[in-house]
Design a protein around this motif. Sequence first.
Motif, mmCIF file in Angstrom:
data_model
loop_
_atom_site.group_PDB
_atom_site.id
_atom_site.type_symbol
_atom_site.label_atom_id
_atom_site.label_comp_id
_atom_site.label_asym_id
_atom_site.label_seq_id
_atom_site.Cartn_x
_atom_site.Cartn_y
_atom_site.Cartn_z
ATOM 1 N N CYS A 248 36.741 56.199 18.217
ATOM 2 C CA CYS A 248 35.615 56.801 17.489
ATOM 3 C C CYS A 248 35.653 58.308 17.692
ATOM 4 O O CYS A 248 35.818 58.785 18.801
ATOM 5 C CB CYS A 248 34.278 56.241 17.973
ATOM 6 N N CYS A 265 25.616 57.211 19.064
ATOM 7 C CA CYS A 265 26.644 57.788 18.216
ATOM 8 C C CYS A 265 26.416 57.274 16.805
ATOM 9 O O CYS A 265 26.521 56.078 16.550
ATOM 10 C CB CYS A 265 28.028 57.357 18.718
ATOM 11 N N CYS A 268 29.608 55.243 15.039
ATOM 12 C CA CYS A 268 29.972 53.843 15.268
ATOM 13 C C CYS A 268 28.764 52.923 15.472
ATOM 14 O O CYS A 268 28.919 51.718 15.515
ATOM 15 C CB CYS A 268 30.957 53.711 16.424
HETATM 16 ZN ZN LIG Z 1 31.049 56.396 18.319
#
Ligand SMILES: [Zn+2]
Length: 270
Positions: A248, A265, A268
């Motif tokens: 990611c 995040c 993701c």
């Molecule tokens: Zn991420």
Amino acid sequence: MPELPEVEAVRRELEPVLVPARIVSVTLNRDGLRRPFPPDFAARLTRQTVTALDRRGKYILARLASGDTLLIHLGMSGSFRIERGDPGPAPQDKHDHVVFGLASGARLVFNDPRRFGVLDLLAPGAESAVLALGPEPLDDARFDGAALARACAGSRAPLKAVLLDQRVVAGLGNIYAVEALHVARLSPRRRAATIATRDGRPRELADRLAAAIKTVLSRAIARHERPYRASRFLVYDRAGAPCPRRGCRGTVRRLVQSGRSTFYCATCQR
Ligand SMILES: [Zn+2]
């Protein structure tokens, strides 16, 4: 604020000292903490034997031979210290609010600078009504994707808010809710109802989230057993850091939800 893994670590530390132990004295240095101590608090504890030390959610429950339970919540800053030998003339810490003298000669001192802790007595049978807690997250028979889906079905609240509700699952707080959502790749802002079908059955997301909750809590409990290992969170309190998920390229962001910091995040976690 201590969450399930930290409270479990305290329980495990106290268990060899307290089970069994006879309480020979109770010294109260103030009238209460978050709320007043019950009027007969010291009398109901003195000369009692602690027979077991359990945990439910973020509470420690000391079972007494009388059938009463000493209910303990560490609040924001509560901690226990075990002292042995002559107390001597050493000045007491001003935040030492309660001292339990044990027949072994040891003293169990409850210290709580911010005084959000709770020390209370529960009469036999009062526990479930007073605590009103959902299932233990590590109890596979009671907590799984289906249990989570039932709690989320029809809810308009964000997923993270539902995870913090102690009636849905006991013992999860801000830190491990944030960590579990990251492991499950789910956004804390996602509407809770979206992990369940319309009739309240779990979608795959619910199973994934329940499994992630179990994983982060089990890992944290194991980490407390080996305190020399540096503990580090995946996303909690890491705003601006690269996302720790392999592959990611996202960045950990901070967001405030209902007055609490959330870290996730957006690349993701959907
Ligand atoms: Zn991420």
